[in-house]
Design an enzyme around this catalytic site. Structure first.
Site, PDB file in Angstrom:
ATOM      1  N   HIS A 187      -3.563  -6.144  10.899  1.00  0.00           N
ATOM      2  CA  HIS A 187      -4.412  -6.934   9.979  1.00  0.00           C
ATOM      3  C   HIS A 187      -4.691  -8.458  10.623  1.00  0.00           C
ATOM      4  O   HIS A 187      -4.444  -9.581   9.896  1.00  0.00           O
ATOM      5  CB  HIS A 187      -4.262  -6.701   8.538  1.00  0.00           C
ATOM      6  CG  HIS A 187      -4.257  -5.728   7.951  1.00  0.00           C
ATOM      7  ND1 HIS A 187      -3.559  -5.582   6.126  1.00  0.00           N
ATOM      8  CD2 HIS A 187      -4.911  -4.770   7.818  1.00  0.00           C
ATOM      9  CE1 HIS A 187      -3.718  -4.122   5.825  1.00  0.00           C
ATOM     10  NE2 HIS A 187      -4.019  -3.791   6.730  1.00  0.00           N
TER      11      HIS A 187
ATOM     12  N   GLU B 206       0.901  -1.428   0.065  1.00  0.00           N
ATOM     13  CA  GLU B 206      -0.063  -0.004  -0.224  1.00  0.00           C
ATOM     14  C   GLU B 206       0.780   1.119   0.283  1.00  0.00           C
ATOM     15  O   GLU B 206       1.635   1.563   1.095  1.00  0.00           O
ATOM     16  CB  GLU B 206      -0.971  -0.106   1.052  1.00  0.00           C
ATOM     17  CG  GLU B 206      -1.311   1.292   1.645  1.00  0.00           C
ATOM     18  CD  GLU B 206      -2.194   1.065   2.783  1.00  0.00           C
ATOM     19  OE1 GLU B 206      -2.356   1.716   3.106  1.00  0.00           O
ATOM     20  OE2 GLU B 206      -2.958   0.320   3.276  1.00  0.00           O
TER      21      GLU B 206
ATOM     22  N   ASN C  20      -5.461  -6.184   1.918  1.00  0.00           N
ATOM     23  CA  ASN C  20      -6.435  -5.114   2.903  1.00  0.00           C
ATOM     24  C   ASN C  20      -7.676  -5.989   3.560  1.00  0.00           C
ATOM     25  O   ASN C  20      -8.618  -6.670   2.414  1.00  0.00           O
ATOM     26  CB  ASN C  20      -6.370  -4.175   2.864  1.00  0.00           C
ATOM     27  CG  ASN C  20      -6.016  -3.057   2.539  1.00  0.00           C
ATOM     28  OD1 ASN C  20      -5.526  -3.348   1.495  1.00  0.00           O
ATOM     29  ND2 ASN C  20      -4.837  -1.839   3.970  1.00  0.00           N
TER      30      ASN C  20
END
Length: 547
Positions: A488, A403, A526
């Protein structure tokens, strides 16, 4: 350059949804108690917090993605639901007129029951940036285990309150490695589109993006990625892009352009509070009780389950303990919360028949962070939107998706910053420590080297091409990698192992898992869209077959 495909928002499984909604008249509160040995009278949701002695048809532990999907679909099926949330409601402004604190000025609202901040970036320009704060039930929990720090959202809306909104549907080709027992055709034709629609997922206007000063950092990231031969991928987000354009125009209060992200976003982001939870409240069938923590679930003598709940105050003290009876209980406290609770309940004899898969299969989604020091001609901008829009895809060749993240400090840093998701094989296990009365995690800090090596397949090449170096001032003294954390957490009650293929816990009819603990350790991107879509799939099956 290519754009990640966003499933057609019009394909939302309307016929299935109409079945779910229409089923309400047929099932009702009596049918949900089908596994209860003796009939009970279950109360409709009350206006206030859940009461001691309450008897409820369905109790959902947690208000994040899985819990919100579960509560909404049950309510639409005619079932009264109580949701229990450990964190605050986050619906009342503070003394500054805002609900959430700013990223650059954390205060008591920022961290869960800490007296000192524990920020993901611990240093900047060579100086430590953590500071003392009053102990409070703040929004971001930095939960420490041996070898890893797990960041989690605390409050009504769970992780949706504190993430960057990147709403990524994984590549279809990768799905079999994520959830091998799940029908990919159904997920990509029905449940991913339904989740994207329910979450309000949209894509940035790329024509606007190309010239917006707040995405200069991302355009620099694109240039460097493409010059090194990596695909630069636009990804959807749950931010209100019209609001962000108005922020840039100066016609509304700034939100993403004020750097608001990990301690909450006061305006433009479509957290669960604005999507699923808004729909939940509109049903009139759901009570949400914040500042309550479930400590035990055990079979009740007369059928159903006795749930013990501690009510806490804003300094974390228990002020009351309640016991309620629920016909069905849905564990949706997040990967860590659900896993810890189930491991404790099995080990202490409350739910001894849970199988030995409970607690296993936990992973960090391969998270590592890093920064790069750019040349002076590659300024990344003083103004940076806190909502990321793109990533660098080297998954197939190097096992990493990075990201392109903001560093919204309000000053020019000449830095590119990244959160990588990597194809790490490592999985840890939660276990009960009788000596401490707590749950331990078997994660090993050395396992992060695998993720670093995968991330380096991107950034070593970019640095060689650009003649740049890694930043060493963000995670400590002369430390390149943010390898101590995960945003996560996934796994711990893996689908089709700890549960059946739809989240039913083995050994206990009426107990279900509905969150990220079902997913074994890695999603390749994600994870919250996948968590949402899986919950949509599972609850549809449960309503159709169990109620």
């Amino acid at each position: 350059m290519r754009e990640t495909a966003l499933p057609d928002s019009g394909s939302t499984g309307v016929s299935r949804r109409r079945f779910v909604v229409g089923a309400g008249a047929a099932v009702g509160a009596a049918a949900i108690a089908s596994h209860v040995a003796a009939p009970r009278a279950y109360a409709a949701p009350a206006a206030g917090p859940i009461a001691n002695g309450a008897q409820v048809p369905a109790l959902v532990i947690g208000t994040g993605y899985g819990g919100s999907v579960t509560a909404l679909r049950l309510a639409q099926a005619g079932i009264d639901v109580h949701m229990i949330e450990m964190g605050m409601a986050w619906d009342t402004p503070g003394s500054d007129g805002k609900i959430f604190a700013n990223t650059t000025t954390p205060d008591h609202r920022s961290f869960w029951l800490r007296t000192r901040t524990k920020q993901p970036l611990s240093n900047f320009l060579g100086f430590p940036i953590d500071k003392n704060i009053p102990k409070y039930t703040g929004i971001l929990d930095a939960e420490e285990f041996a070898g890893i720090m797990v960041y989690q959202g605390r409050g009504v809306g769970g992780g949706s309150l504190v993430n960057g909104g990147m709403a990524v549907t994984p590549k279809r080709a990768n799905f079999a490695g994520i959830l091998p027992s799940v029908n990919a055709d159904e997920m990509y034709s029905t449940y991913y589109p339904r989740a994207n629609a329910g979450l309000g997922v949209t894509s940035v206007d790329q024509r606007w993006w190309e010239n917006a000063p707040c995405y200069q950092y991302a355009r620099v990231g694109r240039k460097h990625a493409e010059r090194s031969g990596f695909p630069f991928v636009f990804v959807p987000n749950v931010y209100d892009w019209d609001y962000m354009k108005a922020e840039e125009a100066g016609t509304v209060p700034k939100s993403a352009l004020a750097g608001e992200v990990i301690y909450g976003n006061n305006a433009g982001k479509k957290s669960l509070q604005k999507t699923y939870i808004a729909q939940i409240k509109a049903t009139g069938r759901v009570t949400i009780t914040p500042l309550h923590k479930v400590t035990s679930v055990a079979p009740a003598a007369g059928g159903g389950y006795t749930v013990t709940i501690d009510e806490i105050n804003t300094t974390g003290d228990t002020v009351a303990t309640k016991q309620v009876t629920a016909a069905r209980v849905f564990f949706a406290a997040g990967s860590v919360g659900t896993s810890k609770l189930l491991v404790k309940l099995k080990a202490t004899g409350a739910l001894p028949n849970l199988n030995n898969e409970v607690g296993k299969g936990w992973g960090d989604n391969g998270n590592v962070m890093c920064g790069r020091a750019n040349h002076m001609w590659d300024a990344t901008g003083k103004l940076q939107s806190s909502m990321p829009t793109a990533g660098i895809d080297n998954w197939d060749a190097g096992g990493a998706f990075a990201e392109v993240a903001p560093l919204p400090t309000g000053i020019e840093t000449y830095a590119s910053f990244y959160l990588s998701i990597t194809n790490t094989p490592h999985r840890a296990e939660f276990s009960w420590n009788a000596a401490t009365g707590k749950v331990d995690l078997s994660w090993q800090a050395a396992w992060k080297q695998t993720s670093i090596d995968m991330a380096k397949t991107i950034f070593d090449k970019i640095n060689r091409k650009e003649g740049t170096i890694y930043r060493t001032d963000l995670f400590g003294t002369y430390k390149i990698w943010g390898d101590h954390l995960t945003y996560h957490p996934l796994g711990g009650a893996v689908l089709n192992k700890a549960t059946d293929n739809y989240g039913r816990l083995h050994g206990y009819p009426g107990l279900y898992v509905m969150d990220g603990s079902l997913i074994p350790g890695n999603v390749t991107v994600n994870p919250f869209v996948t968590i949402t879509a899986l919950a949509e799939r599972n609850i549809e099956n449960i309503i159709a077959n169990d109620l």
